[in-house]
Design an enzyme around this catalytic site. Sequence first.
Site, short mmCIF file in Angstrom:
data_model
loop_
_atom_site.label_atom_id
_atom_site.label_comp_id
_atom_site.label_asym_id
_atom_site.label_seq_id
_atom_site.Cartn_x
_atom_site.Cartn_y
_atom_site.Cartn_z
N LYS A 78 -10.48 43.43 74.61
CA LYS A 78 -11.04 42.53 73.52
C LYS A 78 -11.73 43.08 72.52
O LYS A 78 -12.44 43.97 72.77
CB LYS A 78 -11.47 41.18 74.49
CG LYS A 78 -11.79 40.07 73.42
CD LYS A 78 -12.47 38.94 74.30
CE LYS A 78 -12.80 37.68 73.13
NZ LYS A 78 -13.48 36.50 73.97
N SER A 158 -11.13 32.00 73.06
CA SER A 158 -11.21 32.86 72.01
C SER A 158 -10.38 34.27 72.61
O SER A 158 -10.00 34.94 71.84
CB SER A 158 -12.72 33.51 71.71
OG SER A 158 -13.28 34.19 72.88
N SER A 182 -13.76 30.64 77.32
CA SER A 182 -13.02 31.52 76.38
C SER A 182 -11.94 32.30 77.38
O SER A 182 -11.18 33.13 76.85
CB SER A 182 -13.70 32.12 75.51
OG SER A 182 -13.93 31.44 74.53
#
Length: 490
Positions: A78, A158, A182
Amino acid sequence: MSELTSLTLKTALEGLDAKRFSAAELTQAHIEALEAARALNAYVLETPDKAMDMARASDARRASGDAGRLDGAPLGVKDLFCTEGVRSTACSRIIGDFIPQYESTVTAKLWRDGAVMLGKLNMDEFAMGSSNESSAFGPVVNPWRADGGNTKLTPGGSSGGSATAVAAQLCLGATATDTGGSIRQPASFTGTVGIKPTYGRCSRWGVVAFASSLDQAGSIARTVEDAAILLTSMSGHDPKDSTSLPVETPDFASFVGKSVKGLRIGVPKEYRVDGMPAEIDALWEQGIAWLKDAGCEIVEVSLPHTKYALPAYYIVAPAEASSNLARYDGMRYGLRVEGDNLTETYEKTRAAGFGEEVKRRILIGTYVLSAGYYDAYYLKALKVRRRISEDFDAAFERVDALLTPTAPSAAFSLGERSDDPVAMYLNDIFTVTVNLAGLPGMSVPAGVDAKGLPLGLQLIGRALDEGTLFSIGAALEKAAGFTGKPQKWW
């Protein structure tokens, strides 16, 4: 080579051990897969040369009998994690083309264990979002589509890039972060497994901060066991992070397959919210039945302050964000827009660099921290947070874990809720309590809705008791028998 990308992390590591294929072959197959899947926009930066160098080094270690626990496994990272020498932006224009000269503790642990980095994964800007539409690099597209439809769906946020990359077989697993859901909500939307560990289990050092008392790194993978393998490598005490817990890291994979007979599973009555789709409620009841069949005892529990969790979260998280994001001012690195004076330079830089959702949360956070409103909002939210934590403490005196839905719906269309922030924030209704209390939570794919889209069930555990979650998660996974995969359209 496409069959190599369909392996689970565990079977891939077993194949490498048995010399059925090399790390270089496994990595090349994934590089080709992600290059062919750019329509999904899962990766914001591909690092094929670095990946192949890491894979060849892994093959050399295996040849010399010096392989680590993840040696040769291609992973996605990420873009919130700083990676030495590789652009790290938190998917925000304001950070620009920042290239860290250091490695986050979590990714350093993965590389120590021999993992291979395929690239940086898309996400909501600064991890603020529930649909991956606030990224400066554009939205991620969920590889799943509704039966008979071709509408582009959100993978959740997210960590949407992480979830999409795992679901579309563009990596064997991915790092992710969870501030209010998330990891778990994207896992639910993509038919993957997501684990948010106890706050402090994984170091936050080198992870771009959103809300420091809530942020926690974790893993997204295809199976419960894969998620456990990744989390074992990612976890551990870090003296560079003052909130890192000085505790031993168990081998989480060893809990997978353990009997859950006799465990007491709590079902919180407050999670039965008005307007919840019937199929979410039906899946929850099915999950309860599966755990009963596995020998668990089901106990109804009460978490009375649950209804205050979402408003408390959307005070605490923006307040911390407004403080953390004050450092992005155009003075030291990243975007800089010149003004006639210092104040105008600040204003123009931040106006151009931050996206709309980030600006919204900074404004909310600054407001609730301002003189005259601090006591009415922020201080009150902290008191509610304490009550929520006490609710969980009381529940865990009676039960070993809790079972709830992960999200109030399946994946929705891109753009469907972007004009209504409150509707978007309601995606977090079942997940934010876990972050406010610092507890571990896991989403396990358990079924599909009427349109054929995946739905997840959430398990919540005691602090530092991820092992029990992995045992129960594996039992749920086995009972559900979820083998769904998105039909390739990209």
